[in-house]
Design a protein around this motif. Structure first.
Motif, PDB file in Angstrom:
ATOM      1  N   LEU A 143       0.841  -1.190   0.000  1.00 54.60           N
ATOM      2  CA  LEU A 143       0.000   0.000   0.000  1.00 54.60           C
ATOM      3  C   LEU A 143       0.879   1.245   0.000  1.00 54.60           C
ATOM      4  O   LEU A 143       2.022   1.219   0.463  1.00 54.60           O
ATOM      5  N   HIS A 144       0.332   2.289  -0.563  1.00 55.72           N
ATOM      6  CA  HIS A 144       1.012   3.581  -0.618  1.00 55.72           C
ATOM      7  C   HIS A 144       0.188   4.580   0.184  1.00 55.72           C
ATOM      8  O   HIS A 144      -0.946   4.910  -0.177  1.00 55.72           O
ATOM      9  N   PHE A 145       0.768   5.052   1.303  1.00 54.98           N
ATOM     10  CA  PHE A 145       0.075   6.027   2.141  1.00 54.98           C
ATOM     11  C   PHE A 145       0.197   7.423   1.524  1.00 54.98           C
ATOM     12  O   PHE A 145       1.264   7.819   1.044  1.00 54.98           O
ATOM     13  N   TYR A 146      -0.903   8.141   1.570  1.00 57.41           N
ATOM     14  CA  TYR A 146      -0.954   9.523   1.095  1.00 57.41           C
ATOM     15  C   TYR A 146      -0.476  10.462   2.201  1.00 57.41           C
ATOM     16  O   TYR A 146      -0.773  10.247   3.375  1.00 57.41           O
ATOM     17  N   ASP A 147       0.269  11.490   1.832  1.00 60.55           N
ATOM     18  CA  ASP A 147       0.777  12.460   2.793  1.00 60.55           C
ATOM     19  C   ASP A 147       0.702  13.845   2.173  1.00 60.55           C
ATOM     20  O   ASP A 147       1.416  14.157   1.223  1.00 60.55           O
ATOM     21  N   ASP A 148      -0.187  14.693   2.697  1.00 63.42           N
ATOM     22  CA  ASP A 148      -0.266  16.064   2.191  1.00 63.42           C
ATOM     23  C   ASP A 148       0.456  17.030   3.129  1.00 63.42           C
ATOM     24  O   ASP A 148       0.329  18.250   2.996  1.00 63.42           O
ATOM     25  N   HIS A 149       1.192  16.464   4.097  1.00 64.33           N
ATOM     26  CA  HIS A 149       1.982  17.236   5.062  1.00 64.33           C
ATOM     27  C   HIS A 149       1.101  18.136   5.932  1.00 64.33           C
ATOM     28  O   HIS A 149       1.564  19.150   6.459  1.00 64.33           O
ATOM     29  N   GLY A 150      -0.146  17.751   6.034  1.00 62.82           N
ATOM     30  CA  GLY A 150      -1.074  18.511   6.867  1.00 62.82           C
ATOM     31  C   GLY A 150      -2.022  17.572   7.586  1.00 62.82           C
ATOM     32  O   GLY A 150      -1.611  16.809   8.460  1.00 62.82           O
ATOM     33  N   GLY A 151      -3.282  17.567   7.166  1.00 62.34           N
ATOM     34  CA  GLY A 151      -4.300  16.777   7.838  1.00 62.34           C
ATOM     35  C   GLY A 151      -4.351  15.322   7.440  1.00 62.34           C
ATOM     36  O   GLY A 151      -5.094  14.546   8.058  1.00 62.34           O
ATOM     37  N   VAL A 152      -3.603  14.933   6.410  1.00 64.07           N
ATOM     38  CA  VAL A 152      -3.550  13.521   6.006  1.00 64.07           C
ATOM     39  C   VAL A 152      -2.092  13.085   5.987  1.00 64.07           C
ATOM     40  O   VAL A 152      -1.275  13.620   5.218  1.00 64.07           O
ATOM     41  N   GLN A 153      -1.757  12.141   6.854  1.00 63.80           N
ATOM     42  CA  GLN A 153      -0.394  11.637   6.971  1.00 63.80           C
ATOM     43  C   GLN A 153      -0.436  10.144   7.287  1.00 63.80           C
ATOM     44  O   GLN A 153      -1.480   9.610   7.667  1.00 63.80           O
ATOM     45  N   PRO A 154       0.694   9.424   7.116  1.00 67.26           N
ATOM     46  CA  PRO A 154       0.711   7.999   7.452  1.00 67.26           C
ATOM     47  C   PRO A 154       0.230   7.781   8.884  1.00 67.26           C
ATOM     48  O   PRO A 154       0.426   8.630   9.754  1.00 67.26           O
ATOM     49  N   PRO A 155      -0.413   6.641   9.140  1.00 71.02           N
ATOM     50  CA  PRO A 155      -0.968   6.404  10.472  1.00 71.02           C
ATOM     51  C   PRO A 155       0.112   6.172  11.522  1.00 71.02           C
ATOM     52  O   PRO A 155       1.271   5.922  11.201  1.00 71.02           O
ATOM     53  N   ARG A 156      -0.306   6.220  12.757  1.00 68.88           N
ATOM     54  CA  ARG A 156       0.609   5.916  13.868  1.00 68.88           C
ATOM     55  C   ARG A 156       1.027   4.445  13.805  1.00 68.88           C
ATOM     56  O   ARG A 156       2.174   4.084  14.059  1.00 68.88           O
ATOM     57  N   ASP A 157       0.084   3.578  13.423  1.00 72.61           N
ATOM     58  CA  ASP A 157       0.347   2.157  13.248  1.00 72.61           C
ATOM     59  C   ASP A 157      -0.778   1.590  12.386  1.00 72.61           C
ATOM     60  O   ASP A 157      -1.798   2.261  12.160  1.00 72.61           O
ATOM     61  N   TYR A 158      -0.608   0.356  11.911  1.00 76.42           N
ATOM     62  CA  TYR A 158      -1.666  -0.261  11.120  1.00 76.42           C
ATOM     63  C   TYR A 158      -1.555  -1.775  11.195  1.00 76.42           C
ATOM     64  O   TYR A 158      -0.504  -2.336  11.535  1.00 76.42           O
ATOM     65  N   THR A 159      -2.660  -2.438  10.873  1.00 78.33           N
ATOM     66  CA  THR A 159      -2.746  -3.894  10.841  1.00 78.33           C
ATOM     67  C   THR A 159      -3.411  -4.320   9.540  1.00 78.33           C
ATOM     68  O   THR A 159      -4.329  -3.648   9.065  1.00 78.33           O
ATOM     69  N   VAL A 160      -2.932  -5.424   8.961  1.00 79.88           N
ATOM     70  CA  VAL A 160      -3.576  -6.016   7.794  1.00 79.88           C
ATOM     71  C   VAL A 160      -4.430  -7.190   8.265  1.00 79.88           C
ATOM     72  O   VAL A 160      -3.969  -8.040   9.039  1.00 79.88           O
ATOM     73  N   GLU A 161      -5.671  -7.224   7.826  1.00 81.32           N
ATOM     74  CA  GLU A 161      -6.604  -8.271   8.227  1.00 81.32           C
ATOM     75  C   GLU A 161      -7.193  -8.972   7.007  1.00 81.32           C
ATOM     76  O   GLU A 161      -7.170  -8.427   5.901  1.00 81.32           O
ATOM     77  N   TYR A 162      -7.726 -10.169   7.222  1.00 80.93           N
ATOM     78  CA  TYR A 162      -8.402 -10.913   6.162  1.00 80.93           C
ATOM     79  C   TYR A 162      -9.773 -11.361   6.656  1.00 80.93           C
ATOM     80  O   TYR A 162     -10.009 -11.501   7.855  1.00 80.93           O
ATOM     81  N   TRP A 163     -10.694 -11.595   5.716  1.00 77.65           N
ATOM     82  CA  TRP A 163     -12.048 -12.028   6.044  1.00 77.65           C
ATOM     83  C   TRP A 163     -12.080 -13.552   6.078  1.00 77.65           C
ATOM     84  O   TRP A 163     -11.791 -14.206   5.090  1.00 77.65           O
TER      85      TRP A 163
END
Length: 289
Positions: A208-228
């Motif tokens: 995945l490619h995280f979006y970063d506008d250097h303001g209100g949208v930045q990479p998360p503090r952490d993340y998890t990948v899940e499956y159904w």
């Protein structure tokens, strides 16, 4: 389920026009590189102790992001993948080799999707031995952007989508900033982005490619990948992550292969307050084993 090998040519030089054509340095049998066989008595060898290259002309531009190389008894010590731009060879971006050091048998290199007609593998010799390659396969392992050609129906959803953004953005096969999905101003401590498929597929990696506008949208503090799993979302069993911490642009999670009809990114927002900092994604790819 796996995607088709785009480099296969079991007929050889007599195949119809438009069939992939291999080439290589040295004097080895180049057609053995794409004949679909990995038997010990077949394959191609470089000159002893010499660095070498092998290439495949796909005969038309194709979206590709994975090369599988089947090495013989004397594998290379390094594999470097390049794509033809129309005027020059350039290294592919974010290449990841598995295993990290090439070994006899199956060697896989995945990388950011690139649209190209020709791929080249630069092979570093290990000492004075020749490099022995039995087969080369080229694939687009991204079942999300390539779903229609594979007969898959992909349905994206999210915990929240900021008006003006779209859940379809991460599935367009482009790493451009627009279109994208964001959860800006959701007020949620965690937000998720998911894709559901109309039948199970096997996956061992999510890019995945995280979006970063250097303001209100930045990479998360952490993340998890899940499956159904058919009844609920379960975390994958991670075997590696690159980079270790969420970063703008490229991020990859490797995990024990799982067959599932859905995959989900669960992200912890950096600052989930009014007009705070939230997660965004420009591209999501699911790669098979």
């Amino acid at each position: 389920m796996s995607t088709a090998n785009l480099a296969g040519n079991a007929v050889g030089a007599g195949a119809p026009f438009g069939t992939p054509v291999p080439s290589a340095s040295g004097q080895g049998d180049v057609w053995a590189l794409v004949d679909g066989s990995v038997r010990p008595d077949g394959g191609w060898r470089s000159e002893p102790g010499a660095d070498a290259w092998v290439a495949v002309d796909l005969m038309r531009p194709r979206a590709v992001n994975a090369v599988t190389l089947y090495a013989g008894a004397t594998p290379p010590s390094r594999i470097r993948v390049q794509a033809w731009t129309g005027s020059d060879w350039l290294d592919v971006a974010n290449a990841t080799a598995s295993p990290a050091t090439p070994a006899q048998g199956r060697d896989l290199v995945t990388f950011d999707t690139v649209r190209t007609r020709r791929l080249r593998l630069l092979l570093t010799a290990d000492g004075d031995a020749p490099v022995e390659i039995r087969e080369v396969e080229v694939r687009n392992g991204n079942l999300l952007s390539d779903a229609s050609g594979l007969g898959l129906t992909v349905t994206p959803s999210a915990s929240y989508t900021y008006p003006g953004d779209t859940v379809l953005g991460p599935l367009d096969g482009s790493y451009a900033d627009v279109p994208h999905w964001t959860s800006w101003d959701s007020k949620n401590a965690q937000d998720w982005y998911a894709v559901r498929l109309d039948r199970p597929v096997t996956a061992s990696r999510l890019v995945l490619h995280f979006y970063d506008d250097h303001g209100g949208v930045q990479p998360p503090r952490d993340y998890t990948v899940e499956y159904w799993d058919g009844t609920g979302w379960r975390p994958v069993q991670e075997t590696g992550r690159r980079p270790e911490r969420p970063a703008a642009g490229f991020n990859a999670v490797d995990f024990t292969p799982v067959s599932a009809a859905g995959f989900r990114l669960l992200a912890t927002n950096q600052n989930p307050v009014d007009f705070g900092v939230y997660v965004g994604v420009t591209d999501l790819e699911r790669l098979g084993p």
